[in-house]
Design an enzyme around this catalytic site. Sequence first.
Site, short mmCIF file in Angstrom:
data_model
loop_
_atom_site.label_atom_id
_atom_site.label_comp_id
_atom_site.label_asym_id
_atom_site.label_seq_id
_atom_site.Cartn_x
_atom_site.Cartn_y
_atom_site.Cartn_z
N ILE A 172 -7.37 7.69 -0.66
CA ILE A 172 -7.25 6.24 -0.73
C ILE A 172 -8.04 5.71 0.46
O ILE A 172 -7.90 6.19 1.59
CB ILE A 172 -5.77 5.78 -0.69
CG1 ILE A 172 -5.64 4.26 -0.84
CG2 ILE A 172 -5.07 6.25 0.57
CD1 ILE A 172 -4.18 3.80 -0.98
N SER A 173 -8.94 4.75 0.20
CA SER A 173 -9.84 4.28 1.26
C SER A 173 -9.09 3.58 2.38
O SER A 173 -7.99 3.05 2.18
CB SER A 173 -10.87 3.31 0.67
OG SER A 173 -11.73 3.96 -0.23
N ALA A 174 -9.70 3.56 3.56
CA ALA A 174 -9.13 2.83 4.69
C ALA A 174 -9.05 1.35 4.34
O ALA A 174 -9.94 0.81 3.67
CB ALA A 174 -10.00 3.03 5.92
N PRO A 175 -7.99 0.65 4.75
CA PRO A 175 -7.85 -0.76 4.43
C PRO A 175 -9.06 -1.62 4.79
O PRO A 175 -9.43 -2.52 4.04
CB PRO A 175 -6.60 -1.17 5.21
CG PRO A 175 -5.77 0.07 5.24
CD PRO A 175 -6.77 1.18 5.41
N ARG B 222 0.81 -1.22 0.00
CA ARG B 222 0.00 0.00 0.00
C ARG B 222 0.85 1.27 0.00
O ARG B 222 0.44 2.29 -0.58
CB ARG B 222 -0.94 -0.01 1.22
CG ARG B 222 -1.99 1.12 1.23
CD ARG B 222 -2.96 0.96 2.40
NE ARG B 222 -4.06 1.92 2.37
CZ ARG B 222 -4.25 2.87 3.28
NH1 ARG B 222 -3.43 2.99 4.32
NH2 ARG B 222 -5.28 3.71 3.19
#
Length: 216
Positions: A59-62, A33
């Site tokens: 970028i979205s949270a994992p 990431r």
Amino acid sequence: MYEAERSRLVKGLRSQGYVTDERVLEAMGRVPRHEFLPPELKGQAYVDSPLPIGMGQTISAPHMVGIMLEALELRPGHRVLEIGAGSGYHAALMGELVRPGGKVYTVERLESLGSAAKEVMERLGYDDVVEVMIADGSIGLPEHAPYDRITVAAAAPSVPTPLEEQLADGGRMLVPVGGQGYQDLMLVTRNGDRLERTGLGGVVFVPLIGQHGYQD
């Protein structure tokens, strides 16, 4: 340098119950990431939080990425359309899950982000399975339709009709639907001419800008 942090993140997603599909967890353990973040944010890559990637995008949270990947039920050989490439992280994960034989087409309207995502795909060896396109994602990508899976990483006022039309029979689509601030993550499945919609819960995404989204 980042392997231990990435491993801790994946273990946390598993132990907290966010993700139970081992294929998804293994893919998240492989994809770096930090390579999809601006240099000044690489040190925060494996914190379970959304992060800015420039141009007002994130970028979205994992955990959200993992939830969406699990809901898509990706398999080798699937043809996938992603709307909102961003930095390319989600597309790379999907590329891992559709190999061998699959293909991910990811569409980004912002040329600077799309160009950067292309570069990362080439550098990390995902360009054989992920193709980055610069276009209005709200109209889809009809030239490569139909798609087994469609995922939208931006909030739409309603499910875009062109995306419904490009979803293959038996296909699954994820799209956040709602106002600019809070949305419902909608799962759309096609069974012949019938489309079924199921709400998966509240989410927060940047708006989908385009002909079948919000106007810029």
